[in-house]
Scaffold this motif. Structure first.
Motif, short mmCIF file in Angstrom:
data_model
loop_
_atom_site.label_atom_id
_atom_site.label_comp_id
_atom_site.label_asym_id
_atom_site.label_seq_id
_atom_site.Cartn_x
_atom_site.Cartn_y
_atom_site.Cartn_z
N PHE A 168 -24.79 -69.13 28.03
CA PHE A 168 -25.92 -68.29 28.46
C PHE A 168 -25.74 -67.78 29.88
O PHE A 168 -26.72 -67.59 30.60
N ALA A 169 -24.50 -67.54 30.28
CA ALA A 169 -24.24 -67.05 31.64
C ALA A 169 -24.94 -65.73 31.91
O ALA A 169 -25.39 -65.47 33.03
N ASP A 170 -25.06 -64.87 30.89
CA ASP A 170 -25.65 -63.55 31.09
C ASP A 170 -27.18 -63.58 31.09
O ASP A 170 -27.80 -62.56 31.38
N CYS A 171 -27.76 -64.71 30.74
CA CYS A 171 -29.22 -64.80 30.77
C CYS A 171 -29.66 -66.16 31.30
O CYS A 171 -30.65 -66.74 30.83
N ALA A 172 -28.91 -66.67 32.28
CA ALA A 172 -29.20 -68.00 32.83
C ALA A 172 -30.58 -68.07 33.45
O ALA A 172 -31.17 -69.15 33.53
N GLU A 173 -31.12 -66.93 33.87
CA GLU A 173 -32.44 -66.94 34.50
C GLU A 173 -33.55 -67.30 33.51
O GLU A 173 -34.68 -67.63 33.92
N GLN A 174 -33.25 -67.25 32.22
CA GLN A 174 -34.25 -67.61 31.22
C GLN A 174 -34.36 -69.12 31.03
O GLN A 174 -35.28 -69.60 30.36
N LEU A 175 -33.44 -69.88 31.61
CA LEU A 175 -33.39 -71.33 31.42
C LEU A 175 -33.75 -72.07 32.71
O LEU A 175 -33.39 -71.61 33.81
N PRO A 176 -34.40 -73.21 32.63
CA PRO A 176 -34.65 -74.01 33.84
C PRO A 176 -33.33 -74.46 34.45
O PRO A 176 -32.41 -74.85 33.73
N PRO A 177 -33.20 -74.42 35.77
CA PRO A 177 -31.93 -74.82 36.42
C PRO A 177 -31.50 -76.24 36.09
O PRO A 177 -30.31 -76.53 36.02
N ASP A 178 -32.47 -77.14 35.87
CA ASP A 178 -32.16 -78.54 35.59
C ASP A 178 -31.99 -78.84 34.11
O ASP A 178 -31.80 -80.00 33.74
N ALA A 179 -32.05 -77.81 33.28
CA ALA A 179 -32.00 -78.05 31.83
C ALA A 179 -31.12 -77.00 31.15
O ALA A 179 -31.62 -76.13 30.44
N PRO A 180 -29.82 -77.07 31.35
CA PRO A 180 -28.93 -76.11 30.69
C PRO A 180 -28.94 -76.30 29.18
O PRO A 180 -29.20 -77.40 28.68
N ARG A 230 -21.74 -78.89 14.97
CA ARG A 230 -20.98 -77.73 14.49
C ARG A 230 -21.47 -77.24 13.14
O ARG A 230 -21.30 -76.08 12.79
N SER A 231 -22.04 -78.17 12.35
CA SER A 231 -22.49 -77.77 11.02
C SER A 231 -23.58 -76.70 11.07
O SER A 231 -23.81 -75.99 10.10
N TRP A 232 -24.26 -76.58 12.22
CA TRP A 232 -25.27 -75.53 12.37
C TRP A 232 -24.65 -74.16 12.63
O TRP A 232 -25.35 -73.16 12.68
N MET A 233 -23.35 -74.09 12.84
CA MET A 233 -22.66 -72.83 13.15
C MET A 233 -23.35 -72.13 14.33
O MET A 233 -23.80 -70.99 14.21
N PRO A 234 -23.46 -72.80 15.48
CA PRO A 234 -24.26 -72.26 16.58
C PRO A 234 -23.60 -71.09 17.30
O PRO A 234 -22.38 -71.05 17.48
N VAL A 235 -24.42 -70.14 17.69
CA VAL A 235 -23.98 -68.97 18.46
C VAL A 235 -24.99 -68.74 19.57
O VAL A 235 -26.20 -68.82 19.34
N THR A 236 -24.52 -68.49 20.77
CA THR A 236 -25.41 -68.19 21.89
C THR A 236 -25.57 -66.68 22.03
O THR A 236 -24.59 -65.94 22.05
N LEU A 237 -26.82 -66.24 22.15
CA LEU A 237 -27.13 -64.81 22.26
C LEU A 237 -28.04 -64.58 23.46
O LEU A 237 -29.07 -65.26 23.61
N SER A 295 -30.46 -61.88 25.50
CA SER A 295 -31.21 -60.62 25.49
C SER A 295 -31.86 -60.45 26.85
O SER A 295 -31.84 -61.37 27.68
N THR A 296 -32.44 -59.29 27.09
CA THR A 296 -32.99 -58.99 28.40
C THR A 296 -34.10 -59.96 28.80
O THR A 296 -34.18 -60.38 29.96
N GLY A 297 -34.95 -60.37 27.84
CA GLY A 297 -36.09 -61.20 28.20
C GLY A 297 -36.08 -62.59 27.60
O GLY A 297 -37.07 -63.32 27.75
N PHE A 298 -35.01 -62.98 26.94
CA PHE A 298 -34.99 -64.31 26.33
C PHE A 298 -33.56 -64.68 25.93
O PHE A 298 -32.68 -63.82 25.84
N ALA A 299 -33.36 -65.97 25.69
CA ALA A 299 -32.08 -66.49 25.21
C ALA A 299 -32.29 -67.09 23.83
O ALA A 299 -33.36 -67.64 23.54
N VAL A 300 -31.28 -66.98 22.98
CA VAL A 300 -31.36 -67.52 21.62
C VAL A 300 -30.16 -68.40 21.34
O VAL A 300 -29.02 -67.96 21.50
N LEU A 301 -30.42 -69.64 20.96
CA LEU A 301 -29.39 -70.47 20.36
C LEU A 301 -29.58 -70.32 18.87
O LEU A 301 -30.57 -70.79 18.30
N TYR A 302 -28.64 -69.64 18.24
CA TYR A 302 -28.79 -69.16 16.85
C TYR A 302 -27.94 -70.00 15.91
O TYR A 302 -26.87 -70.51 16.28
N SER A 303 -28.39 -70.13 14.67
CA SER A 303 -27.64 -70.84 13.65
C SER A 303 -27.15 -69.89 12.57
O SER A 303 -27.96 -69.24 11.90
#
Length: 334
Positions: free
Chosen positions: A116-128, A136-143, A145-153
């Protein structure tokens, strides 16, 4: 003639997938896998009526690669290895879904590893947050967006969690921004990982936002909030009544807060999990919303069944949320 060619193509594709599965168990047969892919591709390219199916063939190869990754995971486990584990939990009774596993193509792996380097401001600094925080079974992808971050399955075809940073200033900018209502499949995701508009059509479920459209303070963020990567199949009454009220209540609190308020939203899949559409999008049993006031270092949450008759009660503590869901997004509080 075309029907016969397509039938032969399906048979050839099946042979290629079978060879992939065999190679996962017996590495010495790797040359068989290569021969099957090469021969099938060559045959398809020679058929005029099937040449227009190049995109279909690419998707078939992508799916076959996913199957191979799954076979390899099973083989490793049978030899005493173990898959990665994390805070996410698979359904206790999984819905019918293809035997696929974590990102296997370079594109998917690169996307997941970008974080989430491109939207790090959406996350608390102490909670990456990272794709590695779930199995891995969730097939996770980080996405991002301008106003939010998505950890997608890519397994459930829904978010695992969305995170957004709300503030009085942001919500003042969001007020009055026209709602676009233009839903679309997320082009950032490979075909095997994403939901399509057709999956939701006539399903009986709303396309339920996880990061709300009304929270978006820019036209770009508003448009991005309608990507299906930000949606789950949601009971219509639940979406338009109790969930809408909860979203509004969170905005009211954020407008009064002295600092940033981080909001985590996502689905839970418990018990027998139904799916919708050709891509088998998982229908959540519950939805959760976790609110973290950064200035007060305090968090609370709601976990609500995805049903029409749900009432909005008092929130639970963060410790109760972690115990209820198994998801510890704010480890410095727990």
């Amino acid at each position: 003639m075309l029907r016969k060619l397509v039938g032969r193509g399906a048979l050839a594709g099946y042979s290629a997938v079978a060879a992939l599965g065999s190679a996962a168990y017996v590495p010495q047969l790797d040359h068989v896998r290569q021969w099957a892919i090469h021969s099938t591709t060559q045959w398809l390219q020679q058929q005029g009526p099937v040449q227009t199916a190049q995109q279909w063939w690419g998707e078939l190869q992508s799916t076959a690669a996913d199957w191979q990754a799954r076979f390899e995971d099973i083989a490793r486990q049978s030899r005493g290895g173990s898959a990665a584990s994390g805070t996410g939990h698979a359904p206790s009774s999984a819905p019918p879904s293809p035997p696929v596993a974590g990102p296997s193509s370079p594109a998917a792996s690169d996307k997941a590893s970008q974080g989430f380097a491109d939207c790090a401001e959406q996350l608390p600094p102490d909670a990456p947050l990272s794709a590695a925080s779930v199995g891995r079974s969730w097939m996770p992808v980080t996405l991002c967006s301008t106003g939010f971050a998505v950890l997608y399955s890519g397994l459930s075809k829904t978010p695992i969690v969305t995170v957004e940073r709300l503030s009085r200033q942001r919500l003042q900018s969001a007020a009055g921004l026209p709602r676009t209502d233009h839903f679309y499949a997320d082009a950032r995701l490979r075909a095997a990982y994403k939901a399509e508009l057709s999956d939701y059509q006539a399903s009986g479920y709303d396309r339920g936002h996880m990061a709300p459209a009304a929270d978006q303070s820019t036209a770009t963020g508003m448009a991005q909030s309608f990507a299906l990567s930000n949606m789950v199949p949601q009971d219509p009454t639940h979406n338009r009544q109790v969930w809408s009220k909860l979203e509004a209540d969170v905005r009211k609190y954020a407008k009064r807060a002295r600092g940033n308020v981080f909001v985590y939203t996502g689905p839970l899949f418990e018990g027998q999990t139904p799916t919708i559409g050709r891509n088998q999008v998982w229908v959540p049993s519950h939805l959760y919303k976790l609110v973290f006031d950064e200035q007060q270092q305090r968090a609370w949450a709601w976990v609500l069944p995805n049903q029409a008759d749900v009432q909005l009660g008092a929130p639970m503590s963060y410790a109760q949320f972690v115990q209820r869901t198994g998801r510890n997004f704010l480890p410095h509080l727990h």
